[in-house]
Design a protein around this motif. Structure first.
Motif, PDB file in Angstrom:
ATOM      1  N   PRO A   1       0.822  -1.210   0.000  1.00  0.00           N
ATOM      2  CA  PRO A   1       0.000   0.000   0.000  1.00  0.00           C
ATOM      3  C   PRO A   1       0.863   1.269   0.000  1.00  0.00           C
ATOM      4  CG  PRO A   1       0.255  -0.812   2.229  1.00  0.00           C
ATOM      5  CD  PRO A   1       0.988  -1.777   1.351  1.00  0.00           C
ATOM      6  N   ALA A   2       0.237   2.410  -0.249  1.00  0.00           N
ATOM      7  CA  ALA A   2       0.932   3.696  -0.101  1.00  0.00           C
ATOM      8  C   ALA A   2       1.132   3.957   1.392  1.00  0.00           C
ATOM      9  CB  ALA A   2       0.101   4.806  -0.729  1.00  0.00           C
ATOM     10  N   PHE A   3       2.350   4.284   1.792  1.00  0.00           N
ATOM     11  CA  PHE A   3       2.634   4.537   3.214  1.00  0.00           C
ATOM     12  C   PHE A   3       2.273   5.963   3.617  1.00  0.00           C
ATOM     13  CE2 PHE A   3       5.510   1.014   2.229  1.00  0.00           C
ATOM     14  CZ  PHE A   3       5.297   0.180   3.314  1.00  0.00           C
ATOM     15  N   TYR A   4       2.277   6.872   2.639  1.00  0.00           N
ATOM     16  CA  TYR A   4       2.038   8.291   2.939  1.00  0.00           C
ATOM     17  C   TYR A   4       0.950   8.837   2.017  1.00  0.00           C
ATOM     18  CZ  TYR A   4       6.384   8.092   5.557  1.00  0.00           C
ATOM     19  OH  TYR A   4       7.359   7.773   6.466  1.00  0.00           O
ATOM     20  N   PRO A   5       0.181   9.825   2.502  1.00  0.00           N
ATOM     21  CA  PRO A   5      -0.840  10.418   1.636  1.00  0.00           C
ATOM     22  C   PRO A   5      -0.216  11.159   0.459  1.00  0.00           C
ATOM     23  CG  PRO A   5      -0.722  11.565   3.771  1.00  0.00           C
ATOM     24  CD  PRO A   5       0.204  10.401   3.847  1.00  0.00           C
ATOM     25  N   ASP A   6      -0.932  11.189  -0.651  1.00  0.00           N
ATOM     26  CA  ASP A   6      -0.465  11.886  -1.850  1.00  0.00           C
ATOM     27  C   ASP A   6      -0.173  13.347  -1.511  1.00  0.00           C
ATOM     28  OD1 ASP A   6       0.250  12.037  -4.427  1.00  0.00           O
ATOM     29  OD2 ASP A   6      -1.769  12.172  -5.256  1.00  0.00           O
ATOM     30  N   GLY A   7       0.916  13.865  -2.047  1.00  0.00           N
ATOM     31  CA  GLY A   7       1.223  15.279  -1.794  1.00  0.00           C
ATOM     32  C   GLY A   7       2.215  15.476  -0.658  1.00  0.00           C
ATOM     33  N   GLU A   8       2.392  14.463   0.206  1.00  0.00           N
ATOM     34  CA  GLU A   8       3.372  14.593   1.284  1.00  0.00           C
ATOM     35  C   GLU A   8       4.754  14.243   0.720  1.00  0.00           C
ATOM     36  OE1 GLU A   8       3.580  12.699   5.678  1.00  0.00           O
ATOM     37  OE2 GLU A   8       1.669  13.524   5.047  1.00  0.00           O
ATOM     38  N   LEU A   9       5.744  15.113   0.941  1.00  0.00           N
ATOM     39  CA  LEU A   9       7.045  14.909   0.308  1.00  0.00           C
ATOM     40  C   LEU A   9       8.113  14.395   1.256  1.00  0.00           C
ATOM     41  CD1 LEU A   9       7.162  18.096  -1.953  1.00  0.00           C
ATOM     42  CD2 LEU A   9       6.421  15.802  -2.558  1.00  0.00           C
ATOM     43  N   THR A  10       7.921  14.601   2.558  1.00  0.00           N
ATOM     44  CA  THR A  10       8.894  14.107   3.531  1.00  0.00           C
ATOM     45  C   THR A  10       8.194  13.912   4.873  1.00  0.00           C
ATOM     46  OG1 THR A  10      10.980  14.562   4.690  1.00  0.00           O
ATOM     47  CG2 THR A  10       9.639  16.469   4.126  1.00  0.00           C
ATOM     48  N   ASP A  11       8.732  12.991   5.692  1.00  0.00           N
ATOM     49  CA  ASP A  11       8.124  12.830   7.016  1.00  0.00           C
ATOM     50  C   ASP A  11       9.014  13.437   8.105  1.00  0.00           C
ATOM     51  OD1 ASP A  11      10.200  11.062   7.262  1.00  0.00           O
ATOM     52  OD2 ASP A  11       9.010   9.386   7.989  1.00  0.00           O
ATOM     53  N   GLU A  12      10.013  14.228   7.670  1.00  0.00           N
ATOM     54  CA  GLU A  12      10.875  14.881   8.660  1.00  0.00           C
ATOM     55  C   GLU A  12      10.107  15.972   9.405  1.00  0.00           C
ATOM     56  OE1 GLU A  12      13.999  14.765   9.899  1.00  0.00           O
ATOM     57  OE2 GLU A  12      14.172  12.843   8.903  1.00  0.00           O
ATOM     58  N   PRO A  13      10.291  16.095  10.729  1.00  0.00           N
ATOM     59  CA  PRO A  13       9.670  17.216  11.442  1.00  0.00           C
ATOM     60  C   PRO A  13      10.189  18.541  10.897  1.00  0.00           C
ATOM     61  CG  PRO A  13      10.760  15.683  12.964  1.00  0.00           C
ATOM     62  CD  PRO A  13      11.101  15.245  11.576  1.00  0.00           C
ATOM     63  N   GLU A  14       9.312  19.548  10.903  1.00  0.00           N
ATOM     64  CA  GLU A  14       9.707  20.862  10.363  1.00  0.00           C
ATOM     65  C   GLU A  14      10.955  21.413  11.036  1.00  0.00           C
ATOM     66  OE1 GLU A  14       6.115  23.161  10.706  1.00  0.00           O
ATOM     67  OE2 GLU A  14       5.457  22.602   8.691  1.00  0.00           O
ATOM     68  N   GLU A  15      11.082  21.179  12.348  1.00  0.00           N
ATOM     69  CA  GLU A  15      12.241  21.738  13.059  1.00  0.00           C
ATOM     70  C   GLU A  15      13.556  21.136  12.565  1.00  0.00           C
ATOM     71  OE1 GLU A  15      11.993  22.023  17.264  1.00  0.00           O
ATOM     72  OE2 GLU A  15      10.099  23.109  17.207  1.00  0.00           O
ATOM     73  N   THR A  16      13.526  19.838  12.222  1.00  0.00           N
ATOM     74  CA  THR A  16      14.735  19.197  11.691  1.00  0.00           C
ATOM     75  C   THR A  16      15.126  19.851  10.376  1.00  0.00           C
ATOM     76  OG1 THR A  16      14.086  17.104  12.699  1.00  0.00           O
ATOM     77  CG2 THR A  16      15.751  16.987  10.973  1.00  0.00           C
ATOM     78  N   LEU A  17      14.134  20.059   9.501  1.00  0.00           N
ATOM     79  CA  LEU A  17      14.412  20.693   8.214  1.00  0.00           C
ATOM     80  C   LEU A  17      14.924  22.121   8.400  1.00  0.00           C
ATOM     81  CD1 LEU A  17      11.388  19.416   6.085  1.00  0.00           C
ATOM     82  CD2 LEU A  17      13.775  18.805   5.771  1.00  0.00           C
ATOM     83  N   MET A  18      14.312  22.878   9.331  1.00  0.00           N
ATOM     84  CA  MET A  18      14.781  24.253   9.583  1.00  0.00           C
ATOM     85  C   MET A  18      16.243  24.257   9.999  1.00  0.00           C
ATOM     86  SD  MET A  18      11.805  26.251  11.622  1.00  0.00           S
ATOM     87  CE  MET A  18      10.289  25.400  11.800  1.00  0.00           C
ATOM     88  N   ALA A  19      16.585  23.359  10.934  1.00  0.00           N
ATOM     89  CA  ALA A  19      17.971  23.285  11.414  1.00  0.00           C
ATOM     90  C   ALA A  19      18.913  22.944  10.266  1.00  0.00           C
ATOM     91  CB  ALA A  19      18.088  22.245  12.528  1.00  0.00           C
ATOM     92  N   GLU A  20      18.471  22.031   9.378  1.00  0.00           N
ATOM     93  CA  GLU A  20      19.308  21.643   8.249  1.00  0.00           C
ATOM     94  C   GLU A  20      19.487  22.808   7.270  1.00  0.00           C
ATOM     95  OE1 GLU A  20      20.438  17.683   7.588  1.00  0.00           O
ATOM     96  OE2 GLU A  20      20.911  18.950   9.295  1.00  0.00           O
ATOM     97  N   PHE A  21      18.428  23.586   7.030  1.00  0.00           N
ATOM     98  CA  PHE A  21      18.551  24.747   6.134  1.00  0.00           C
ATOM     99  C   PHE A  21      19.561  25.758   6.681  1.00  0.00           C
ATOM    100  CE2 PHE A  21      13.895  24.023   4.639  1.00  0.00           C
ATOM    101  CZ  PHE A  21      14.324  23.134   3.669  1.00  0.00           C
ATOM    102  N   ILE A  22      19.519  25.967   8.002  1.00  0.00           N
ATOM    103  CA  ILE A  22      20.459  26.923   8.621  1.00  0.00           C
ATOM    104  C   ILE A  22      21.883  26.395   8.496  1.00  0.00           C
ATOM    105  CG2 ILE A  22      21.176  27.991  10.809  1.00  0.00           C
ATOM    106  CD1 ILE A  22      18.107  27.909  11.582  1.00  0.00           C
ATOM    107  N   ARG A  23      22.044  25.083   8.730  1.00  0.00           N
ATOM    108  CA  ARG A  23      23.384  24.495   8.644  1.00  0.00           C
ATOM    109  C   ARG A  23      23.933  24.585   7.225  1.00  0.00           C
ATOM    110  NH1 ARG A  23      26.396  19.820   9.231  1.00  0.00           N
ATOM    111  NH2 ARG A  23      24.888  18.475   8.234  1.00  0.00           N
ATOM    112  N   GLU A  24      23.053  24.349   6.241  1.00  0.00           N
ATOM    113  CA  GLU A  24      23.477  24.451   4.846  1.00  0.00           C
ATOM    114  C   GLU A  24      23.940  25.870   4.533  1.00  0.00           C
ATOM    115  OE1 GLU A  24      21.732  23.198   0.531  1.00  0.00           O
ATOM    116  OE2 GLU A  24      20.353  24.251   1.843  1.00  0.00           O
ATOM    117  N   ALA A  25      23.163  26.865   4.971  1.00  0.00           N
ATOM    118  CA  ALA A  25      23.525  28.260   4.701  1.00  0.00           C
ATOM    119  C   ALA A  25      24.840  28.628   5.392  1.00  0.00           C
ATOM    120  CB  ALA A  25      22.405  29.187   5.181  1.00  0.00           C
ATOM    121  N   ALA A  26      25.051  28.109   6.597  1.00  0.00           N
ATOM    122  CA  ALA A  26      26.274  28.421   7.346  1.00  0.00           C
ATOM    123  C   ALA A  26      27.507  27.778   6.707  1.00  0.00           C
ATOM    124  CB  ALA A  26      26.136  27.967   8.796  1.00  0.00           C
TER     125      ALA A  26
END
Length: 303
Positions: A178-203
């Motif tokens: 079966p599909a594990f995630y609903p259509d349209g969902e692109l990642t299951d990472e928490p938003e805070e993890t992604l925010m931290a990663e964006f800051i680290r990438e910019a740094a």
């Protein structure tokens, strides 16, 4: 009606072989941070590829390497745990570098840990070399890894060439499910993890070699600014960038705070896209001496 297939695909390879860029290209959105610095990825980020008849959940791992610190060992353990449990493994080998001991070491690890998992070798970065060089690299890959590889596919995540072929090849190896995630969902990472990663990438962008592995980001607080009209919503994000030494703190902040302002502006743009709202980003830089070798500090920083 065609049977639906779904499953987990792990991209592995030495550091800086294009795994994160390929994850983003396959998903069609930015879910993994990219950098020309090796070992940028520190979390297994799942990107999700949706199609009518299948769903691929991509697990982007840190690059496997011979570890020199406790952090390095933990990252390697994370990769091994991941690829012993997936349905397909995509091993990334760049077209613009000869196959080396690192690639062979990873291939051996894969044979030892997951001998029965289908292996697809992805020859990445084909936009960086001539067609003849791509053909030569494909021949070398077939000679070195062909015994275990179910398929060998050249791809450029940057130009998009062959990305659809890679998706079809990976999907063909998935079990029915079966599909594990609903259509349209692109990642299951928490938003805070992604925010931290964006800051680290910019740094990390454009910074000299003394910094990459010494940088960690912790999101302290995220809250909507009270008392604002709905169409003027503002989210306050407070984050700390941790480095290991005072000299590194100076590099991140820059002369008169100029570098930190650039990091803030770049990361804020990504975070605003993620949250769909205006963001006030407050960044501070702190020193956590030798955090990569200290189990207590590693735990506190999320490793």
């Amino acid at each position: 009606m065609t049977e639906f297939h779904s499953g987990f695909v792990c991209l592995v390879g030495r550091p800086n072989t294009g795994k994160s860029t390929l994850t983003n290209a396959l998903v069609g959105a930015k879910v993994a941070i990219t950098s020309n610095r090796p070992q940028t990825t520190r979390h297994t980020i799942r990107g999700i590829v949706h199609r009518e008849n299948f769903q691929i959940i991509l697990v982007d791992t840190p690059g496997l390497h011979r570890p020199r610190t406790l952090l390095g060992k933990r990252l390697n353990d994370l990769v091994r745990d991941t690829y012993s449990e997936v349905d397909v493994i995509g091993m990334c080998v760049p077209a613009d570098e000869p196959i080396g001991p690192g690639d062979r070491w990873i291939y051996q690890q894969l044979r030892d840990v997951a001998p029965r998992t289908p292996l697809v070798v992805l020859v990445t970065k084909i936009d960086k070399v001539s067609k003849d060089r791509v053909i030569a690299q494909l021949a070398s890959v077939a000679e070195e890894f062909g015994e275990q590889a179910a398929e060998i596919v050249p791809v450029s995540a940057t130009t998009g060439e062959q990305v659809d072929v890679v998706i079809d090849v990976l999907a063909a190896k998935l079990p029915p499910g079966p599909a594990f995630y609903p259509d349209g969902e692109l990642t299951d990472e928490p938003e805070e993890t992604l925010m931290a990663e964006f800051i680290r990438e910019a740094a990390l962008e454009g910074v000299r070699d003394e910094l990459p592995h010494s940088l960690a980001v912790v999101i302290e607080d995220v809250e909507e600014r009270p008392g604002r009209a709905e169409d003027q919503a503002l989210v306050d994000v407070h984050a700390i960038i941790y480095v290991e030494r005072d000299s590194q703190k100076g590099i991140v902040i820059g002369k008169g705070g100029s570098r930190l302002r650039e990091v803030g502006a770049s990361a804020r743009g990504q975070i605003e896209k993620l949250l769909g709202s205006k963001v006030y980003l407050d960044l501070r830089v702190k020193v956590a001496k030798n955090w990569q070798r200290d189990p207590k500090q590693l735990g506190r920083l999320g490793f």
